[in-house]
Design a protein around this motif. Structure first.
Motif, PDB file in Angstrom:
ATOM      1  N   THR A  37      41.270  36.762  46.872  1.00 34.25           N
ATOM      2  CA  THR A  37      42.440  35.907  46.613  1.00 34.25           C
ATOM      3  C   THR A  37      43.700  36.517  47.244  1.00 34.25           C
ATOM      4  O   THR A  37      44.601  35.787  47.664  1.00 34.25           O
ATOM      5  CB  THR A  37      42.596  35.673  45.103  1.00 34.25           C
ATOM      6  N   TYR A  92      43.439  35.433  50.715  1.00 36.39           N
ATOM      7  CA  TYR A  92      43.702  33.984  50.784  1.00 36.39           C
ATOM      8  C   TYR A  92      45.216  33.721  50.820  1.00 36.39           C
ATOM      9  O   TYR A  92      45.710  32.952  51.652  1.00 36.39           O
ATOM     10  CB  TYR A  92      43.031  33.340  49.571  1.00 36.39           C
ATOM     11  N   ASP A 102      47.708  29.510  50.671  1.00 37.67           N
ATOM     12  CA  ASP A 102      47.953  29.333  49.235  1.00 37.67           C
ATOM     13  C   ASP A 102      49.269  28.578  49.066  1.00 37.67           C
ATOM     14  O   ASP A 102      50.323  29.063  49.489  1.00 37.67           O
ATOM     15  CB  ASP A 102      48.039  30.731  48.583  1.00 37.67           C
ATOM     16  N   GLU A 151      51.067  28.416  46.674  1.00 39.60           N
ATOM     17  CA  GLU A 151      52.018  29.230  45.910  1.00 39.60           C
ATOM     18  C   GLU A 151      52.388  30.527  46.647  1.00 39.60           C
ATOM     19  O   GLU A 151      53.115  31.352  46.094  1.00 39.60           O
ATOM     20  CB  GLU A 151      51.421  29.595  44.537  1.00 39.60           C
ATOM     21  N   HIS A 209      46.358  42.312  42.662  1.00 44.05           N
ATOM     22  CA  HIS A 209      46.249  41.905  41.253  1.00 44.05           C
ATOM     23  C   HIS A 209      45.030  42.488  40.548  1.00 44.05           C
ATOM     24  O   HIS A 209      44.724  42.080  39.439  1.00 44.05           O
ATOM     25  CB  HIS A 209      46.212  40.366  41.159  1.00 44.05           C
ATOM     26  N   TYR A 228      46.597  39.119  35.675  1.00 44.81           N
ATOM     27  CA  TYR A 228      47.311  38.002  36.299  1.00 44.81           C
ATOM     28  C   TYR A 228      47.304  36.778  35.400  1.00 44.81           C
ATOM     29  O   TYR A 228      48.181  35.932  35.476  1.00 44.81           O
ATOM     30  CB  TYR A 228      46.725  37.690  37.681  1.00 44.81           C
ATOM     31  N   ARG A 233      53.686  31.476  33.256  1.00 47.68           N
ATOM     32  CA  ARG A 233      53.075  30.928  34.467  1.00 47.68           C
ATOM     33  C   ARG A 233      54.106  30.273  35.400  1.00 47.68           C
ATOM     34  O   ARG A 233      53.994  30.334  36.620  1.00 47.68           O
ATOM     35  CB  ARG A 233      51.964  29.927  34.079  1.00 47.68           C
ATOM     36  N   CYS A 237      39.985  41.582  37.727  1.00 45.93           N
ATOM     37  CA  CYS A 237      39.743  40.250  38.301  1.00 45.93           C
ATOM     38  C   CYS A 237      38.274  39.915  38.546  1.00 45.93           C
ATOM     39  O   CYS A 237      37.662  39.225  37.752  1.00 45.93           O
ATOM     40  CB  CYS A 237      40.553  40.034  39.586  1.00 45.93           C
ATOM     41  N   ALA A 256      38.938  30.131  35.372  1.00 41.93           N
ATOM     42  CA  ALA A 256      39.962  31.090  35.814  1.00 41.93           C
ATOM     43  C   ALA A 256      39.751  32.358  35.005  1.00 41.93           C
ATOM     44  O   ALA A 256      39.701  32.321  33.772  1.00 41.93           O
ATOM     45  CB  ALA A 256      41.363  30.539  35.549  1.00 41.93           C
TER      46      ALA A 256
HETATM   47  N1  LIG Z   1      47.966  29.812  43.856  1.00 42.79           N
HETATM   48  C1  LIG Z   1      46.633  29.422  44.040  1.00 42.79           C
HETATM   49  C2  LIG Z   1      45.881  29.564  42.750  1.00 42.79           C
HETATM   50  C3  LIG Z   1      44.557  30.102  43.016  1.00 42.79           C
HETATM   51  C4  LIG Z   1      43.743  30.247  41.767  1.00 42.79           C
HETATM   52  O1  LIG Z   1      43.109  29.327  41.341  1.00 42.79           O
HETATM   53  N2  LIG Z   1      43.745  31.429  41.175  1.00 42.79           N
HETATM   54  C5  LIG Z   1      42.833  31.756  40.111  1.00 42.79           C
HETATM   55  C6  LIG Z   1      42.644  33.190  40.097  1.00 42.79           C
HETATM   56  S1  LIG Z   1      42.003  33.784  41.595  1.00 42.79           S
HETATM   57  C7  LIG Z   1      41.933  35.403  41.380  1.00 42.79           C
HETATM   58  O2  LIG Z   1      41.570  36.121  42.210  1.00 42.79           O
HETATM   59  C8  LIG Z   1      43.343  31.368  38.745  1.00 42.79           C
HETATM   60  O3  LIG Z   1      43.103  32.037  37.765  1.00 42.79           O
HETATM   61  N3  LIG Z   1      44.000  30.272  38.631  1.00 42.79           N
HETATM   62  C9  LIG Z   1      44.616  29.851  37.407  1.00 42.79           C
HETATM   63  C10 LIG Z   1      46.095  30.023  37.514  1.00 42.79           C
HETATM   64  O4  LIG Z   1      46.790  29.811  36.515  1.00 42.79           O
HETATM   65  O5  LIG Z   1      46.562  30.383  38.601  1.00 42.79           O
HETATM   66  C11 LIG Z   1      46.511  28.002  44.556  1.00 42.79           C
HETATM   67  O6  LIG Z   1      47.370  27.195  44.209  1.00 42.79           O
HETATM   68  O7  LIG Z   1      45.570  27.754  45.284  1.00 42.79           O
END
Ligand SMILES: N[C@@H](CCC(=O)N[C@@H](CSC=O)C(=O)NCC(=O)O)C(=O)O
Ligand SMILES: NC(=O)C1=CN([C@@H]2O[C@H](COP(=O)(O)OP(=O)(O)OC[C@H]3O[C@@H](n4cnc5c(N)ncnc54)[C@H](O)[C@@H]3O)[C@@H](O)[C@H]2O)C=CC1
Ligand SMILES: [Zn+2]
Ligand SMILES: [Zn+2]
Length: 378
Positions: free
Chosen positions: A49, A52, A58, A60, A69, A95, A117, A177, A321
């Motif tokens: 991630t 990514y 991403d 975000e 993380h 995270y 969040r 993670c 998640a």
């Molecule tokens: N910002 C990303 C979000 C990607 C995503 O889904 N993250 C996972 C964790 S990945 C860890 O390695 C997650 O837990 N998501 C839930 C959250 O609240 O972020 C995108 O928008 O693609």
């Protein structure tokens, strides 16, 4: 503590732009404000991630930032009102927060937490909507509320899990993670029962942890699916009992699995982040009850699709998640399970480097034989 209340200057790997090599900089880390914790990071691993977000895919992803993380460290100081950790505590940054007060935390239905969040998704701290990091006076965005590619970082207190000080931080950093995600996808999200037939798409760290979790849950068959044959031998040690390489079949992979399993698997897990594979993972599930869990993170703009008939006829599509684990409550429990040798962690560490070598570590992550590379940060 000599550094308490002071700005700390330390080394961090700064991502200035998508895909441009990270730069090791002297960054300034502000003291923690109310409800915040400043942590000395000792070890951090790299997760896909991080790669990514660094790739620019991403939605975000904000730059310049400090990624990272999956880590472990020691509390350096705490801000006003922080009661659950103190300087010297050994901790794992989470995270996925757990405030125990918000609508999500109180629902009993999810491990997602809403408290911070809104701030962590835009790279700032909740208190003043600002960053605690800067370089030459210019702010750097936080990432996932953790930013562990730095010798010091600041987290919201609801994102800090206090762990057994006897746990080796160079190993248990992985419990931030990938490993919990795979185990929890099986135990919490799918709730795999003994005797189940399971398919795991993607045999990286997350997929192998799914296999480990499925074996512990008593699955009778664990079918590993990967396009890289080199993944198969190692996967046996994590519980995979059979292997399928989609490249070696003319039929769609979902059909191959349906044929292999008398109508489909009970549970499947997509651990890649590929929306076509997500579809295949759903469609290889048994009519009437098969459940598919999406674990992989797909890039911005990607969407999943299938015939609604797949769901009408009883298949269930879910996502997870952090494997559904409540972070502050359950990360310490996972650490204890590791200490009792009930879950693997060391076996996922294939490489060890230093923070200064982080770009090499990202190169390794894209090579076939790297699961997790742990960086010494000190
Ligand atoms: N910002 C990303 C979000 C990607 C995503 O889904 N993250 C996972 C964790 S990945 C860890 O390695 C997650 O837990 N998501 C839930 C959250 O609240 O972020 C995108 O928008 O693609
Ligand atoms: N939902 C969550 O909470 C979390 C999600 N993730 C995500 O999980 C995914 C997996 O992470 P890692 O295991 O670290 O990744 P990884 O890259 O190590 O593993 C992916 C595996 O998939 C294989 N693969 C690639 N394309 C394939 C295809 N078309 N068919 C079959 N196999 C294919 C690769 O050979 C590799 O073995 C990533 O998308 C990551 O972002 C990671 C942690 C937490
Ligand atoms: Zn991760
Ligand atoms: Zn909450």
């Amino acid at each position: 503590m000599a550094t308490q209340g002071q700005v700390i200057t330390c080394k961090a790997a700064v991502a200035y732009e998508p895909n441009k090599p990270l730069v090791i900089e002297d960054v300034q880390v502000d003291p923690p404000q109310a409800g915040e914790v400043r942590i000395k990071i000792l070890f951090t691993a790299l997760c896909h991630t991080d790669a990514y977000t660094w790739s620019g895919k991403d939605p975000e992803g904000l730059f310049p930032c400090i990624l990272g993380h999956e880590a472990a460290g020691i509390v350096e100081s705490v801000g006003e009102g922080v009661t659950e950790v103190q300087a010297g505590d050994h901790v794992i940054p989470c995270y996925q927060a757990e405030c125990r007060e918000c609508k999500f935390c109180k629902s009993g239905k999810t491990n997602l937490c809403g408290k911070v969040r809104g701030a962590t998704g835009v790279g700032v701290m909740m208190n003043d909507r600002k960053s605690r990091f800067s370089v030459n006076g210019k702010p750097l965005y936080h990432f996932m509320g953790t930013s562990t590619f730095s010798q010091y970082t600041v987290l919201h207190d609801v994102s800090v899990a206090k762990i057994d000080p006897k746990a080796p931080l160079d190993k248990v950093c992985l419990l931030g993670c990938g490993v919990p995600t795979g185990l929890g996808a099986v135990w919490n999200t799918a709730k795999v029962e003994p005797g189940s037939i399971v398919a795991v798409f993607g045999l990286g760290t997350v997929g192998l942890a799914v296999a480990e979790g499925a074996k512990a849950a008593g699955a009778s068959r664990i079918i590993g699916v990967d396009i890289d044959d080199r993944k198969f031998e190692r996967a046996k040690k994590f519980g995979v009992t059979e292997f399928v390489n989609p490249k070696e079949h003319e039929k769609p992979i979902q059909q191959v699995l349906v044929d292999l399993t008398d109508g489909g698997v009970d549970y499947s897990f997509e651990c890649i982040g590929n929306v076509s594979v997500m579809r295949a993972a759903l469609e290889c599930c048994h009519k009437g009850w098969g459940t598919s869990v999406i674990v992989g993170v797909a890039a911005s703009g990607q969407e999943i699709s299938t015939r609604p008939f797949q769901l009408v006829t009883g298949r269930v599509w879910k996502g997870t998640a952090f494997g559904g684990f409540k972070s502050r409550s359950q990360v310490p429990w996972l650490v204890e399970k590791y200490m009792k040798k009930e879950i693997k962690v060391d076996e996922y560490i294939t490489h060890e480097l230093t923070l200064a070598e982080i770009n090499k570590a990202f190169d390794l992550l894209h090579e076939g034989d790297c699961l997790r590379c742990v960086l010494t940060v000190e």
